[in-house]
Every structure is written in C-alpha cells, then in structure tokens.
Design an enzyme around this catalytic site. Structure first.
Site, short mmCIF file in Angstrom:
data_model
loop_
_atom_site.label_atom_id
_atom_site.label_comp_id
_atom_site.label_asym_id
_atom_site.label_seq_id
_atom_site.Cartn_x
_atom_site.Cartn_y
_atom_site.Cartn_z
CD GLU A 178 62.24 67.12 71.62
OE1 GLU A 178 61.30 66.37 71.92
OE2 GLU A 178 62.88 67.78 72.46
CG ASN A 222 64.66 73.35 68.27
OD1 ASN A 222 65.78 73.86 68.29
ND2 ASN A 222 63.96 73.15 69.38
CG HIS A 261 68.13 70.27 76.57
ND1 HIS A 261 67.83 71.31 77.42
CD2 HIS A 261 67.18 70.28 75.60
CE1 HIS A 261 66.73 71.92 76.99
NE2 HIS A 261 66.32 71.32 75.89
CD GLU A 291 64.55 73.48 73.43
OE1 GLU A 291 64.53 72.62 74.33
OE2 GLU A 291 63.78 73.48 72.47
CG ASP A 293 69.14 72.88 80.09
OD1 ASP A 293 69.58 71.95 79.40
OD2 ASP A 293 67.94 72.95 80.45
C1 XIL Z 1 59.72 71.84 78.36
C2 XIL Z 1 59.28 72.96 79.27
O1 XIL Z 1 60.41 73.67 79.74
C3 XIL Z 1 58.48 72.39 80.43
O2 XIL Z 1 57.97 73.44 81.24
C4 XIL Z 1 57.33 71.55 79.89
O3 XIL Z 1 56.63 70.96 80.96
C5 XIL Z 1 57.86 70.48 78.97
O4 XIL Z 1 58.61 71.07 77.93
N1 XIL Z 1 62.64 70.32 74.46
C6 XIL Z 1 61.80 71.30 74.01
C7 XIL Z 1 61.08 72.14 74.98
O5 XIL Z 1 61.75 71.56 72.80
O6 XIL Z 1 59.83 72.59 74.49
C8 XIL Z 1 60.88 71.45 76.30
O7 XIL Z 1 60.33 72.38 77.22
C9 XIL Z 1 62.21 70.90 76.80
C10 XIL Z 1 62.76 69.90 75.81
#
Ligand code: XIL
Length: 395
Positions: A178, A222, A261, A291, A293
């Site tokens: 990020e 990422n 996401h 990731e 969702d």
């Molecule tokens: C999130 C976790 O799922 C949570 O449990 C934590 O509190 C915060 O981080 N992008 C990412 C992940 O790269 O590491 C994040 O994970 C979600 C967003």
C-alpha cells in the site's frame, strides 16, 4: 460515484490505524513443482476449491488468524478448501516484535505448522507497511529517539530476521504494502511513514534485503485498487510505471498482488482487472489476487443479511469476475480470500454498516459466492463438454 470510492478506500488506512491503536532482477520461484497438486489434496475432496484449482496449477488461499483454527469445523474448511495460507496479522511487525528486541513468533509459527500439516503453501504478509507497526518504533520515530539512520537499520534487521526465520517455507512474500495514493494521477504517497522518513527508494531496498535473506521466495508488491477497481485506472498506471522502473534498475520484484477488496456499491470491471493483471505479467512478473472480499450493506454485524436483495447476486458476481480475470492470465498463480467466513471478516469492524463480504456465511455455510468460484474453477479445470452432435437440416 468514483470519487466516493476513492474517498472510502482512502479511509481504510485511517480506520485501520484507529482500530489498531485502540487495540493495544528477479527472485526465483521456490521450485518448479510449487504449483503442482499433491496426491493428498486431489484425493481429499474432489470438488473443493483447492483440488479444482490444482488441476490448472492455481492455488486458492485464505487469510487465517490462529484463534480460528482452534475451532475444529473452521479448521476443517481451512484445510480442505485452500492450498495456500496468508497469516492475516501474525507476521506483521507489531505482532512479531511487540517490544524492541523481544520477539513473539508463536502465532506465525502456529499458522506455518497448520499450513505444512495440510500441504499448503504460505504467503508471508507483510514486511513494509505503514500500519500495524510496533508502538516502540512509531513512538521512537515521533519523539526523535530513533533517527532516520537507525530506522533504516531497524527495518533491515526486521526484514532479515523475519525472512530468514521462515526461509524456504514462504512461497510468496508481500514485501511492500500500500504505497500509492488514491488520487488521479496516483503517486507513491509522500506522506507515507516510510517514504516521508527514508524516501521512496526504501521500497526497492526492502526487496533487496528480502531477496538476500531468501533468494527463492517470490517477492510481491501488494496494494488495493491496482487492477482496475478505481475506475480511472490511475493507481494501476502508477504501480505499473514504478514496477517497470524498479525492474529496469534490477530490483528483485517477482510478483504483484492486487488485494481485491470490492464493494457492491461501486462499479467494477473484471475485464479491466484482467487487462491490468496481464500488463503486470508482461513485465515478467507473476500476479495474484491476495485479499479478495466483496462487501455490501447489511442489517447488522452479527447476522450480516444484505439490505438490498440484489446485493446477494452482485456480491458473488464480483467474486466470479475477479476469479475469471485471474484465470484468464496464465501468470496469475494464486487467488486468496481475506478470511472465508463472514463471522471472522475484518469488514464489519472497518466499514460501518457493511459485511457479507466473504464466501461463507456467519454460520460457516457456503454462499453463492463459493458456488460461483467453484463452478468457475470447474470450467477452468475441466472445460464444458463438447455438445452431443445432432443431424442438422441440409447435411
Ligand atoms: C487487516 C486485518 O484483517 C485486521 O484484522 C487488522 O486489524 C487490520 O488489517 N489490507 C491489508 C491487510 O494488507 O493486512 C489488512 O488486514 C486489510 C487491508
């Protein structure tokens, strides 16, 4: 519409910070056979996501937190459906070095052991990120007791220690996470914790250190919204240009992870995602959805019933679009969901009023999104059978 999307996704970092604060050249593939199915995973449950994906050399994964695998029914799904595990939090700096010089590898070790016992690979997550840093580090930087030179050394040490500890056990490492802004045009964020203190060159440097510690791990950049999700493609353009530049300079980056996401209230083009993944792949990189969702508005955080009936169709559709984008690009080597049940998704805690973001419901029952992914994988693995020939008039 698009602006709202940018604002919302931009808020992720801030929301995460609040919640966390409140809670306390080319690296080489790890082996030619890394993607090949094991006998165990093909025989275990033939219709599972992992066994279908294995037939085309794809890995399907989930983020997992250690507490969850203590529930047998959860552990059974985690083991049978997925062939790669991402520690959701367990490998973050805040967790592994809560006090300077005092390490706690217990959660990470637990997940590594689980993955190995279930013939799963591991995506390490994440070495260089502005979130979930230990308090001693951020406080020390803020009050001046940690100089920039010391910060550089601490990061070098952190990366070397963690990557060395799991050397030979990690398939892909999310080295940097990020770094790009959600603006149009997008740039490396000058206000990022690492960039503001050490300059943008620290990102490439992190890959060099990780490569030195484990030359065989795939090393990924990422980020979210870097595969067409932002509408303008500005963030993907910026990431692509940066990756090209770093590769030309010999930085050992070997893959790109698009977090995936999504939110049903915004538009999404699977075709654009596919094009962006293919564009990264054209640089010689592997790509992955890391990731996935798809969130939507729900009645409450406990039951997570969508408030709009159509969302129950939009949600699986967007999962399917992401899977198809990955399937269409040979270099897409893994498709990971960020938790597989709504009960343990990060979404309700981070996006007010939203949920229903995963592929299993709050009672661990597979949802339409699961079935969609399963049939996408089935088609990818087996194809649709050729139609039974029939006589046609005039033949
Ligand atoms: C999130 C976790 O799922 C949570 O449990 C934590 O509190 C915060 O981080 N992008 C990412 C992940 O790269 O590491 C994040 O994970 C979600 C967003």
């Amino acid at each position: 519409m698009r602006l709202r999307r940018l604002l919302l996704t931009g808020a992720i970092g801030a929301a995460a910070l609040v919640a966390i604060g409140g809670a306390a050249g080319a690296a080489q593939n790890s082996g030619a056979t890394a993607n090949q199915p094991t006998a165990a995973q093909n025989s275990a449950s033939p219709g599972s996501l992992r066994s279908l994906a294995a037939q085309i050399g794809l890995r399907v994964g989930s983020a997992i937190i250690p507490q969850d695998i203590e529930t047998p029914s959860y552990a059974a799904i985690a083991a049978s459906q997925f062939s790669v595990v991402t520690p959701g939090n367990a490998m973050k700096w805040q967790v592994v070095e809560p006090t300077q010089g005092t390490f706690d590898w217990s959660q990470a070790d637990q997940l590594v052991a689980f993955a190995q016992a279930n013939h799963q690979l591991i995506r390490g997550h994440t070495l260089l990120w502005h979130n979930q840093l230990p308090d001693w580090l951020t406080t020390g930087v803020a009050n001046g007791t940690i100089s920039n030179a010391q910060l550089t050394n601490l990061l070098h040490q952190h990366i070397t220690t963690e990557v060395s500890r799991y050397k030979g056990k990690i398939w892909q490492w999310d080295v940097a996470n990020e770094f790009f802004t959600d603006t149009n045009p997008s740039t490396i964020n000058p206000a990022d914790f690492w960039v503001s203190h050490l300059g943008a060159g620290i990102i490439g440097q992190a890959f060099i250190w990780a490569h030195q510690a484990d030359p065989h791990a795939l090393l990924c950049y990422n980020d979210y919204n870097i595969a067409g999700e932002d509408g303008s493609n500005a963030k993907s353009d910026a990431a692509y240009a940066w990756l090209k530049q770093e590769l030309a300079a010999g930085i050992p980056i070997s893959c790109v992870g698009d977090q995936g996401h999504l939110d049903t209230q915004f538009g999404f083009s699977g075709q654009r995602m596919q094009q962006d993944l293919a564009r990264y792949a054209s640089l010689g990189l592997k790509v992955a959805i890391t990731e996935a969702d798809v969130r939507t508005f729900v009645n409450n955080a406990t039951d997570q019933v969508p408030t709009d009936n159509l969302a129950t169709f939009a949600q699986p559709e967007e999962f399917s679009q992401m899977m198809k984008a990955c399937l269409a690009v040979r270099q897409c080597i893994s498709f990971t969901v960020w938790g597989f049940t709504d009960a343990d998704s990060w979404v309700p805690g981070f996006f007010t009023g939203e949920g229903y973001a995963t592929i299993y419901d709050v009672k661990q029952q597979p949802k339409l999104a699961y079935t969609e992914l399963q049939s996408d994988l089935q088609l990818a693995a087996q194809g649709a059978p050729f139609r039974t020939p029939t006589p046609v008039p005039g033949s």
